[in-house]
Design an enzyme around this catalytic site. Sequence first.
Site, mmCIF file in Angstrom:
data_model
loop_
_atom_site.group_PDB
_atom_site.id
_atom_site.type_symbol
_atom_site.label_atom_id
_atom_site.label_comp_id
_atom_site.label_asym_id
_atom_site.label_seq_id
_atom_site.Cartn_x
_atom_site.Cartn_y
_atom_site.Cartn_z
ATOM 1 N N SER A 14 38.235 48.150 -19.991
ATOM 2 C CA SER A 14 37.193 47.458 -19.386
ATOM 3 C C SER A 14 36.522 47.672 -18.358
ATOM 4 O O SER A 14 35.183 47.557 -18.835
ATOM 5 C CB SER A 14 37.968 46.487 -18.337
ATOM 6 O OG SER A 14 39.054 45.653 -18.175
ATOM 7 N N GLN A 160 36.996 38.237 -17.095
ATOM 8 C CA GLN A 160 35.846 37.940 -18.023
ATOM 9 C C GLN A 160 34.927 37.089 -17.590
ATOM 10 O O GLN A 160 34.165 36.878 -17.933
ATOM 11 C CB GLN A 160 36.448 37.547 -19.580
ATOM 12 C CG GLN A 160 37.457 38.813 -19.936
ATOM 13 C CD GLN A 160 38.119 38.965 -21.234
ATOM 14 O OE1 GLN A 160 38.040 37.891 -22.200
ATOM 15 N NE2 GLN A 160 38.303 39.923 -21.559
ATOM 16 N N ASP A 306 48.082 42.146 -19.322
ATOM 17 C CA ASP A 306 47.865 43.348 -20.509
ATOM 18 C C ASP A 306 49.542 43.624 -20.941
ATOM 19 O O ASP A 306 49.455 44.023 -21.778
ATOM 20 C CB ASP A 306 46.917 43.772 -20.838
ATOM 21 C CG ASP A 306 45.752 42.739 -20.842
ATOM 22 O OD1 ASP A 306 45.457 41.645 -21.234
ATOM 23 O OD2 ASP A 306 44.266 44.035 -20.563
#
Length: 419
Positions: A14, A160, A306
């Site tokens: 990220s 996001q 995740d």
Amino acid sequence: MKVHGRRRVPGDKSISHRALMLSALATGPSQLTGLLTSADIQSTATVLRALGVEIPMIGNDPVVVNGVGAAGLRLPTGDLDAGNSGTTARLMSGILAARPYRSRLIGDASLSKRPMGRVSKPLSEMGAKFEFVNGDGLPMTIIGSALRGITWRSESASAQVKSALLLAGFTAGVPVEVHEPALSRDHTERMMRGRGVDVRSEGAVATLVPGATMRALDVQVPGDPSSAAFFAALAALATGGEIELPGVCANPGRTGVFRVLDRMGARIGWEDMSDEGGEPVATLIAAPRTLKGVTIAPDEVPSLIDELPMLACVAARASGETRVTGAGELRVKESDRIALVVKNLRAVGVDAEELPDGFVVRGSDHPLSGRIETEGDHRIAMAFGVLSAATGGMIDIDDRDCVGVSYPDFWNDLGQATV
Ligand code: S3P
């Protein structure tokens, strides 16, 4: 199986995406050290290069990006290929929405199935236009323009979406306020602040106050907690030993997996905490102890989204039941991770069931064997790779190469961590 050694995990994915994008939006050179060298990061570099940003080959550390400024991003001559990377597609859509031209984002088969409406909807409210040919998936044509400011209430905690809006606001020079149901990872906010942009964070609300320019900044990318999680899980599942992972990003928005492993009974510790460029960084120590099943509540999910495939595999060896809810987002990741994790756990002999927004796993110490279908999803391959290594190697994985999108040396590092 015992674990051992001290290993530096690759740079955070990220943060690597954001370091490249924000360096491009700045003016002047930013030196990026420890950038992740993986296919997803190559996708971001490829898209930025197509917009006229000079980015040398990723892999030669450090990478120096000569920022061109928001207005310097030129009209691309062809499609912008985000590959397998949702972060590339969604964050870049925010930047492109604010540029006065048409551009088209494309991606691989998996990314093309993932929803882009979550970014196109608020960006349309800001004044950009979007064209789709395939539901709300890629390819997505973006017709950028001068945008207006927005106050947006996100349906789910998505970094996001939040980042796309903050980037659109910065590029267009308009105010943005994003309200999330729970705080998602805040790397964009931290890095923008580090570069002199006025971004305020209050609980789960991020506010961009326009007007500041983006400064060039040298960045030391910390180790990826999502990659470290595979080794912490391996240690949790081991019969002995200890593993030490220096330089891991310890941002609380990313470390839920370690809190859950600790709750399951594993020995988890953090040492040498420091701050690198606005992100907490520390050495993670992990070692085995008897594991028990736990409940993972919806409010914990954003900080470990995740890592749920890996936690499901750890739960397969914990006594009792592990239950996850509030994780419906898992269905729209690189694969439908609820369906695929449960299908694969069952395929190797684990008692598991799907919930609409999560799963239940009942652990055992039965021998596990069978074949894993990854559908090309890197985190499925790595999670079951760890489970296989921890349980005698009788679990076969159909596509080991798909780890390349986030952790190309994973299999080698996994082999070295075990004795
Ligand atoms: C990411 C945000 C998360 C995460 C993804 C990376 C990011 O996605 O699952 O792997 O870098 O902003 P969502 O924003 O969809 O939750």
